[in-house]
Design a protein around this motif. Structure first.
Motif, PDB file in Angstrom:
ATOM      1  N   VAL A  60      -3.511  -0.732  -6.931  1.00 41.54           N
ATOM      2  CA  VAL A  60      -2.439   0.100  -7.059  1.00 41.54           C
ATOM      3  C   VAL A  60      -1.251  -0.914  -6.690  1.00 41.54           C
ATOM      4  O   VAL A  60      -0.247  -0.806  -7.494  1.00 41.54           O
ATOM      5  CB  VAL A  60      -2.623   1.353  -6.732  1.00 41.54           C
ATOM      6  CG1 VAL A  60      -1.257   2.121  -6.524  1.00 41.54           C
ATOM      7  CG2 VAL A  60      -3.640   2.063  -7.171  1.00 41.54           C
ATOM      8  N   ALA A  61      -1.146  -1.203  -5.624  1.00 41.61           N
ATOM      9  CA  ALA A  61      -0.036  -2.344  -5.078  1.00 41.61           C
ATOM     10  C   ALA A  61       0.369  -3.289  -6.156  1.00 41.61           C
ATOM     11  O   ALA A  61       1.381  -3.637  -6.490  1.00 41.61           O
ATOM     12  CB  ALA A  61      -0.089  -2.664  -3.668  1.00 41.61           C
ATOM     13  N   GLN A  62      -0.718  -3.945  -6.596  1.00 37.25           N
ATOM     14  CA  GLN A  62      -0.805  -5.346  -7.392  1.00 37.25           C
ATOM     15  C   GLN A  62      -0.087  -4.705  -8.568  1.00 37.25           C
ATOM     16  O   GLN A  62       0.999  -5.315  -9.324  1.00 37.25           O
ATOM     17  CB  GLN A  62      -1.929  -5.702  -7.614  1.00 37.25           C
ATOM     18  CG  GLN A  62      -2.215  -7.193  -8.307  1.00 37.25           C
ATOM     19  CD  GLN A  62      -3.495  -7.680  -8.540  1.00 37.25           C
ATOM     20  OE1 GLN A  62      -4.207  -6.866  -8.773  1.00 37.25           O
ATOM     21  NE2 GLN A  62      -3.642  -8.932  -8.198  1.00 37.25           N
ATOM     22  N   GLU A  63      -0.303  -3.580  -9.306  1.00 30.34           N
ATOM     23  CA  GLU A  63      -0.070  -3.058 -10.798  1.00 30.34           C
ATOM     24  C   GLU A  63       1.425  -2.651 -10.392  1.00 30.34           C
ATOM     25  O   GLU A  63       2.446  -2.883 -11.431  1.00 30.34           O
ATOM     26  CB  GLU A  63      -1.016  -1.957 -11.100  1.00 30.34           C
ATOM     27  CG  GLU A  63      -0.562  -1.281 -12.407  1.00 30.34           C
ATOM     28  CD  GLU A  63      -0.743  -2.489 -13.505  1.00 30.34           C
ATOM     29  OE1 GLU A  63       0.199  -2.264 -14.430  1.00 30.34           O
ATOM     30  OE2 GLU A  63      -1.721  -3.467 -13.489  1.00 30.34           O
ATOM     31  N   ALA A  64       1.810  -2.008  -9.309  1.00 25.24           N
ATOM     32  CA  ALA A  64       3.236  -1.526  -9.257  1.00 25.24           C
ATOM     33  C   ALA A  64       4.032  -2.700  -8.881  1.00 25.24           C
ATOM     34  O   ALA A  64       5.073  -2.791  -9.484  1.00 25.24           O
ATOM     35  CB  ALA A  64       3.054  -0.716  -8.019  1.00 25.24           C
ATOM     36  N   LEU A  65       3.621  -3.661  -8.433  1.00 26.56           N
ATOM     37  CA  LEU A  65       4.490  -4.936  -8.225  1.00 26.56           C
ATOM     38  C   LEU A  65       4.840  -5.443  -9.373  1.00 26.56           C
ATOM     39  O   LEU A  65       5.761  -5.939  -9.822  1.00 26.56           O
ATOM     40  CB  LEU A  65       3.985  -5.760  -6.972  1.00 26.56           C
ATOM     41  CG  LEU A  65       4.283  -5.467  -5.642  1.00 26.56           C
ATOM     42  CD1 LEU A  65       3.336  -6.267  -4.857  1.00 26.56           C
ATOM     43  CD2 LEU A  65       5.583  -5.299  -5.468  1.00 26.56           C
ATOM     44  N   THR A  66       3.691  -5.447 -10.263  1.00 25.67           N
ATOM     45  CA  THR A  66       3.795  -6.304 -11.542  1.00 25.67           C
ATOM     46  C   THR A  66       4.542  -5.665 -12.461  1.00 25.67           C
ATOM     47  O   THR A  66       5.591  -6.276 -13.200  1.00 25.67           O
ATOM     48  CB  THR A  66       2.435  -6.245 -12.348  1.00 25.67           C
ATOM     49  OG1 THR A  66       1.593  -7.241 -11.540  1.00 25.67           O
ATOM     50  CG2 THR A  66       2.428  -6.920 -13.546  1.00 25.67           C
ATOM     51  N   ARG A  88      -7.795   4.610 -11.159  1.00 27.62           N
ATOM     52  CA  ARG A  88      -8.594   4.061  -9.733  1.00 27.62           C
ATOM     53  C   ARG A  88      -8.299   5.181  -8.812  1.00 27.62           C
ATOM     54  O   ARG A  88      -9.196   5.228  -7.794  1.00 27.62           O
ATOM     55  CB  ARG A  88      -7.542   2.862  -9.516  1.00 27.62           C
ATOM     56  CG  ARG A  88      -7.783   1.609 -10.290  1.00 27.62           C
ATOM     57  CD  ARG A  88      -7.192   0.553  -9.877  1.00 27.62           C
ATOM     58  NE  ARG A  88      -7.458  -0.711 -10.785  1.00 27.62           N
ATOM     59  CZ  ARG A  88      -8.731  -1.401 -10.586  1.00 27.62           C
ATOM     60  NH1 ARG A  88      -9.337  -1.252  -9.588  1.00 27.62           N
ATOM     61  NH2 ARG A  88      -8.996  -2.491 -11.577  1.00 27.62           N
ATOM     62  N   ALA A  89      -7.212   5.997  -8.606  1.00 28.47           N
ATOM     63  CA  ALA A  89      -6.900   6.995  -7.818  1.00 28.47           C
ATOM     64  C   ALA A  89      -8.079   8.019  -7.922  1.00 28.47           C
ATOM     65  O   ALA A  89      -8.455   8.559  -6.782  1.00 28.47           O
ATOM     66  CB  ALA A  89      -5.560   7.671  -8.169  1.00 28.47           C
ATOM     67  N   GLY A  99     -10.659   9.820  -4.819  1.00 23.46           N
ATOM     68  CA  GLY A  99     -10.182  11.313  -4.908  1.00 23.46           C
ATOM     69  C   GLY A  99      -8.759  11.082  -4.270  1.00 23.46           C
ATOM     70  O   GLY A  99      -8.525  12.049  -3.375  1.00 23.46           O
ATOM     71  N   ALA A 100      -7.920  10.209  -4.506  1.00 20.29           N
ATOM     72  CA  ALA A 100      -6.420  10.163  -3.966  1.00 20.29           C
ATOM     73  C   ALA A 100      -5.689  10.943  -5.016  1.00 20.29           C
ATOM     74  O   ALA A 100      -5.836  11.111  -6.204  1.00 20.29           O
ATOM     75  CB  ALA A 100      -6.121   8.489  -3.865  1.00 20.29           C
ATOM     76  N   THR A 101      -4.278  11.058  -4.607  1.00 19.77           N
ATOM     77  CA  THR A 101      -3.386  11.584  -5.492  1.00 19.77           C
ATOM     78  C   THR A 101      -2.222  10.610  -5.702  1.00 19.77           C
ATOM     79  O   THR A 101      -1.744  10.066  -4.743  1.00 19.77           O
ATOM     80  CB  THR A 101      -2.869  12.685  -4.448  1.00 19.77           C
ATOM     81  OG1 THR A 101      -3.713  13.854  -4.430  1.00 19.77           O
ATOM     82  CG2 THR A 101      -1.637  13.343  -5.527  1.00 19.77           C
ATOM     83  N   GLN A 129       9.295   4.778  -7.850  1.00 24.91           N
ATOM     84  CA  GLN A 129       8.668   4.891  -6.816  1.00 24.91           C
ATOM     85  C   GLN A 129       7.134   5.340  -7.064  1.00 24.91           C
ATOM     86  O   GLN A 129       6.932   6.359  -7.914  1.00 24.91           O
ATOM     87  CB  GLN A 129       9.031   5.957  -5.553  1.00 24.91           C
ATOM     88  CG  GLN A 129       8.070   6.064  -4.476  1.00 24.91           C
ATOM     89  CD  GLN A 129       8.723   6.767  -3.385  1.00 24.91           C
ATOM     90  OE1 GLN A 129       8.711   8.083  -3.826  1.00 24.91           O
ATOM     91  NE2 GLN A 129       8.545   6.589  -2.239  1.00 24.91           N
ATOM     92  N   VAL A 130       5.978   4.446  -6.743  1.00 28.04           N
ATOM     93  CA  VAL A 130       4.642   4.829  -7.011  1.00 28.04           C
ATOM     94  C   VAL A 130       4.321   5.085  -5.618  1.00 28.04           C
ATOM     95  O   VAL A 130       4.288   4.459  -4.640  1.00 28.04           O
ATOM     96  CB  VAL A 130       4.020   3.635  -7.628  1.00 28.04           C
ATOM     97  CG1 VAL A 130       2.439   3.827  -7.573  1.00 28.04           C
ATOM     98  CG2 VAL A 130       4.556   3.195  -9.171  1.00 28.04           C
ATOM     99  N   ARG A 131       3.580   6.463  -5.707  1.00 26.96           N
ATOM    100  CA  ARG A 131       3.073   6.914  -4.210  1.00 26.96           C
ATOM    101  C   ARG A 131       1.475   7.203  -4.590  1.00 26.96           C
ATOM    102  O   ARG A 131       1.503   7.961  -5.341  1.00 26.96           O
ATOM    103  CB  ARG A 131       3.891   8.026  -3.723  1.00 26.96           C
ATOM    104  CG  ARG A 131       3.462   8.464  -2.348  1.00 26.96           C
ATOM    105  CD  ARG A 131       4.407   9.667  -2.016  1.00 26.96           C
ATOM    106  NE  ARG A 131       4.332  10.130  -0.672  1.00 26.96           N
ATOM    107  CZ  ARG A 131       3.170  10.996  -0.519  1.00 26.96           C
ATOM    108  NH1 ARG A 131       2.471  11.524  -1.375  1.00 26.96           N
ATOM    109  NH2 ARG A 131       2.994  11.432   1.021  1.00 26.96           N
ATOM    110  N   LEU A 132       0.627   6.641  -3.602  1.00 30.66           N
ATOM    111  CA  LEU A 132      -0.703   6.922  -3.591  1.00 30.66           C
ATOM    112  C   LEU A 132      -1.158   7.415  -2.187  1.00 30.66           C
ATOM    113  O   LEU A 132      -1.174   6.755  -1.223  1.00 30.66           O
ATOM    114  CB  LEU A 132      -1.549   5.768  -3.936  1.00 30.66           C
ATOM    115  CG  LEU A 132      -2.959   5.631  -3.994  1.00 30.66           C
ATOM    116  CD1 LEU A 132      -3.560   6.566  -5.069  1.00 30.66           C
ATOM    117  CD2 LEU A 132      -3.795   4.672  -4.070  1.00 30.66           C
ATOM    118  N   ALA A 133      -1.735   8.607  -2.095  1.00 33.18           N
ATOM    119  CA  ALA A 133      -1.817   9.212  -1.024  1.00 33.18           C
ATOM    120  C   ALA A 133      -3.442   9.586  -0.832  1.00 33.18           C
ATOM    121  O   ALA A 133      -4.203   9.950  -1.695  1.00 33.18           O
ATOM    122  CB  ALA A 133      -1.559  10.621  -0.675  1.00 33.18           C
ATOM    123  N   VAL A 134      -4.084   8.951   0.072  1.00 33.40           N
ATOM    124  CA  VAL A 134      -5.753   8.814   0.286  1.00 33.40           C
ATOM    125  C   VAL A 134      -6.108   9.625   1.207  1.00 33.40           C
ATOM    126  O   VAL A 134      -5.737   9.145   2.445  1.00 33.40           O
ATOM    127  CB  VAL A 134      -6.110   7.204   0.515  1.00 33.40           C
ATOM    128  CG1 VAL A 134      -7.686   7.298   0.463  1.00 33.40           C
ATOM    129  CG2 VAL A 134      -5.628   6.547  -0.804  1.00 33.40           C
TER     130      VAL A 134
END
Length: 317
Positions: free
Chosen positions: A232-238, A286-287, A291-293, A305-310
């Motif tokens: 997710v970090a990789q895709e957001a940076l891309t 992927r989230a 089971g992430a948001t 902003q992309v925010r992923l909460a696990v």
């Protein structure tokens, strides 16, 4: 009460009220009909139709809500449900629809997991072949060019040195592709080291300023969760490099309220509404896998902003 009997009862109330007015109201109808009598009849008909429409609107409101949810439901945003009130046909229909949504979400999550796992396996295979076959062949070519350049005279030596530099740059590019396909740092050193390496390489190749904030003492995560956070970090940076026209990107990894939260924010142009391209939908899939948001917010002139909460399960004492 079933939908049939609900509509029948509503119409019966309206028709019964109209019949009662005709029976007990001091109104007569002449032949031919007088103007005042016609006005009274038309007004009564209009009132009866309005009352019937209002009662039907109230009675069929759950179906309107169900139709609206059907047109907007997205299996990549799980948890959308209609409240179940009362009994009868409409309540049973809503319960059935909610159960269908839950089943479809489980099936979508399972199929997405199979696809993503197969995708990661294919990436691993391609990275291994690039490293073992292409990388070693280019290394051998580089050594051969070096030996030839050492033994050659000018101007051939200069041309061989130039070919040597081109081969070295190509080899570096192959190695970079291997790292993108298979984050070996993630497997060997963990998530924080992998994100540090990813952001450093990203800043070097794009020229963007990257600011990192990683909490110390993050809870232990399983390998699959770490891989999802990394991807997710990789895709957001891309996306920030390709579409945002940003000059600064902030990457943070924090532990808050029983969750590990990854946030990637840029200072680009933003769009006001985050467009759901293949990249964002891939992040949502992927989230779902862990089971992430996932939340994506994009404001004009304020960046994205992309925010992923696990969620992190609490340890039993």
């Amino acid at each position: 009460m079933s939908l049939f009997w609900r509509i029948f009862a509503l119409n019966a109330v309206v028709l019964g009220a109209a019949t009662a007015l005709l029976l007990w109201a001091p109104v007569t109808v002449s032949v031919p009909v007088l103007l005042t009598e016609a006005i009274i009849l038309v007004v009564g008909l209009v009132v009866m139709l309005i009352a019937n429409a209002a009662l039907l609107r109230i009675g069929l409101a759950p179906l309107d809500r169900l139709t609206k949810l059907m047109t907007t439901v997205d299996l990549l945003r799980p948890g959308q449900r209609l409240p179940e009130h009362g009994r009868g046909g409409i309540a049973e229909l809503i319960r059935t629809f909610n159960a269908m949504l839950e089943r479809l979400e489980h099936e979508r999550a399972a199929s997405s997991a199979r696809v993503l796992l197969a995708q990661e396996a294919e990436r691993h295979r391609i990275a291994q072949e690039l490293h073992d076959e292409v990388g070693q062949s280019m290394t051998a070519i580089l050594l051969g060019l070096k030996r030839a350049a050492d033994e050659a005279d000018e101007p051939l030596r200069g041309e061989l040195h130039q070919a040597q530099e081109i081969t070295r740059e190509s080899l570096d590019e192959v190695r970079r592709l291997v790292r993108r396909l298979r984050p070996g740092v993630l497997e060997d050193l963990g998530l924080v080291s992998a994100l540090t390496s990813l952001t450093t390489e990203f800043a070097t190749h794009t020229g963007l300023r990257v600011v990192r904030h990683f909490d110390a003492g993050l809870p232990a995560l399983d390998q699959q969760t770490e891989l999802v956070l990394y991807r997710v970090a990789q895709e957001a940076l891309t996306n920030a490099a390709r579409h945002a026209e940003a000059g600064r990107v902030e990457v943070s990894l924090r532990h808050s309220d029983g969750s590990v939260v990854l946030a990637v924010a840029d200072d680009g142009r933003g769009t006001g509404v985050a467009r759901e391209g293949s990249g964002i939908r891939g992040m949502r899939e992927r989230a779902l896998l862990i089971g992430a948001t996932l939340e994506v917010a994009s404001q004009p002139q304020a960046g994205t902003q992309v925010r992923l909460a696990v969620p992190v399960p609490r340890r039993q004492p």
